[in-house]
Design a protein around this motif. Structure first.
Motif, PDB file in Angstrom:
ATOM      1  N   UNK A 253      43.344  44.316  42.919  1.00  0.00           N
ATOM      2  CA  UNK A 253      44.112  43.339  42.592  1.00  0.00           C
ATOM      3  C   UNK A 253      45.318  42.015  43.236  1.00  0.00           C
ATOM      4  N   UNK A 254      45.830  43.118  43.744  1.00  0.00           N
ATOM      5  CA  UNK A 254      46.468  41.763  44.337  1.00  0.00           C
ATOM      6  C   UNK A 254      46.958  42.692  45.915  1.00  0.00           C
ATOM      7  N   UNK A 255      46.299  43.621  46.121  1.00  0.00           N
ATOM      8  CA  UNK A 255      45.996  43.689  47.629  1.00  0.00           C
ATOM      9  C   UNK A 255      45.146  42.701  48.195  1.00  0.00           C
ATOM     10  N   UNK A 256      45.349  42.472  49.736  1.00  0.00           N
ATOM     11  CA  UNK A 256      44.684  41.342  50.938  1.00  0.00           C
ATOM     12  C   UNK A 256      43.077  41.906  50.780  1.00  0.00           C
ATOM     13  N   UNK A 257      42.522  42.173  49.366  1.00  0.00           N
ATOM     14  CA  UNK A 257      40.861  42.827  49.605  1.00  0.00           C
ATOM     15  C   UNK A 257      40.145  41.843  48.831  1.00  0.00           C
ATOM     16  N   UNK A 258      38.992  41.498  48.806  1.00  0.00           N
ATOM     17  CA  UNK A 258      38.424  40.627  48.010  1.00  0.00           C
ATOM     18  C   UNK A 258      37.174  41.621  46.834  1.00  0.00           C
ATOM     19  N   UNK A 259      36.589  41.239  45.888  1.00  0.00           N
ATOM     20  CA  UNK A 259      36.093  42.148  45.155  1.00  0.00           C
ATOM     21  C   UNK A 259      34.365  41.288  45.633  1.00  0.00           C
ATOM     22  N   UNK A 260      33.282  41.862  46.062  1.00  0.00           N
ATOM     23  CA  UNK A 260      31.897  41.357  46.137  1.00  0.00           C
ATOM     24  C   UNK A 260      30.848  42.933  45.362  1.00  0.00           C
ATOM     25  N   UNK A 261      30.105  41.934  45.690  1.00  0.00           N
ATOM     26  CA  UNK A 261      28.525  43.087  45.274  1.00  0.00           C
ATOM     27  C   UNK A 261      27.648  43.052  45.764  1.00  0.00           C
ATOM     28  N   UNK A 262      27.354  44.754  45.969  1.00  0.00           N
ATOM     29  CA  UNK A 262      27.010  44.990  47.433  1.00  0.00           C
ATOM     30  C   UNK A 262      25.445  45.686  46.239  1.00  0.00           C
ATOM     31  N   UNK A 263      24.435  45.175  47.290  1.00  0.00           N
ATOM     32  CA  UNK A 263      22.799  45.255  46.602  1.00  0.00           C
ATOM     33  C   UNK A 263      22.667  46.477  47.430  1.00  0.00           C
ATOM     34  N   UNK A 264      22.690  47.052  47.531  1.00  0.00           N
ATOM     35  CA  UNK A 264      22.183  49.046  48.425  1.00  0.00           C
ATOM     36  C   UNK A 264      22.798  49.745  48.504  1.00  0.00           C
ATOM     37  N   UNK A 265      22.599  50.494  47.585  1.00  0.00           N
ATOM     38  CA  UNK A 265      22.643  50.772  46.424  1.00  0.00           C
ATOM     39  C   UNK A 265      23.060  49.384  45.848  1.00  0.00           C
ATOM     40  N   UNK A 266      22.668  49.695  43.885  1.00  0.00           N
ATOM     41  CA  UNK A 266      23.996  48.578  43.316  1.00  0.00           C
ATOM     42  C   UNK A 266      25.368  49.324  43.040  1.00  0.00           C
ATOM     43  N   UNK A 267      25.871  48.165  43.482  1.00  0.00           N
ATOM     44  CA  UNK A 267      27.421  48.178  43.502  1.00  0.00           C
ATOM     45  C   UNK A 267      28.481  47.266  43.657  1.00  0.00           C
ATOM     46  N   UNK A 268      29.776  47.727  43.707  1.00  0.00           N
ATOM     47  CA  UNK A 268      30.704  46.612  44.239  1.00  0.00           C
ATOM     48  C   UNK A 268      31.239  47.332  45.167  1.00  0.00           C
ATOM     49  N   UNK A 269      31.792  46.450  45.697  1.00  0.00           N
ATOM     50  CA  UNK A 269      32.723  46.754  47.173  1.00  0.00           C
ATOM     51  C   UNK A 269      34.056  45.849  47.259  1.00  0.00           C
TER      52      UNK A 269
END
Length: 150
Positions: free
Chosen positions: A19-35
């Motif tokens: 959460x405090x790292x220089x990363x952004x949470x996104x949705x991944x469509x293929x296959x479903x998941x998070x990035x």
């Protein structure tokens, strides 16, 4: 366990840990998941609750692939630069954290121009559900005249 109470998964713990790292949470469509992305570059994929894929770059995965595979916790796909970490213990989360730190250093284009192209993660199946897309996306680089057709 209380009714309506859902135990937290390792994938949720991964998102919380970074959460405090220089990363952004996104949705991944293929296959479903998070990035988790670094400046829109996918660095971590969470397609399942018990594993995470990390984009280390081909150079880093080639250099560390043998050691990581020998751990029994990591599958390395050197042709793609991705590594898959099994998430079963807190130790796996610490291993993932170390690999994500390496991935950020290897992929941070803010400090230098990007050197490697991003390939699809091994879980991104294309065509056949039994074969990962990295088998379809091998790119061979020809160097020098010795490899040119006659």
């Amino acid at each position: 366990m209380r009714p309506g109470h859902r135990p937290i998964s390792y994938a949720d713990l991964v998102v919380d840990r970074f959460q405090n790292w220089p990363l952004t949470e996104r949705r991944v469509d293929h296959p479903p998941g998070r990035a988790l992305t670094l400046h829109d570059l996918p660095v971590v994929h969470l397609h399942r609750e018990d594993s995470a894929e990390v984009f280390l770059t081909q150079q880093v995965s080639g250099r560390l692939g043998g050691v990581l595979s020998a751990s029994g916790r990591v599958d390395v796909f050197p042709d793609t630069g991705w590594a898959q970490v099994r998430l079963d213990t807190d130790g796996d989360l610490f291993l993932l954290q170390s690999l994500v730190s390496l991935a950020i250093q290897a992929n941070d284009s803010a400090s230098r121009p990007p050197v490697f192209a991003v390939t699809n993660c091994p879980m991104n199946v294309r065509g056949s559900a039994s074969e990962p897309s990295w088998r379809h996306r091998r790119v061979r680089v020809r160097r020098g005249r010795a490899n040119l057709p006659a």
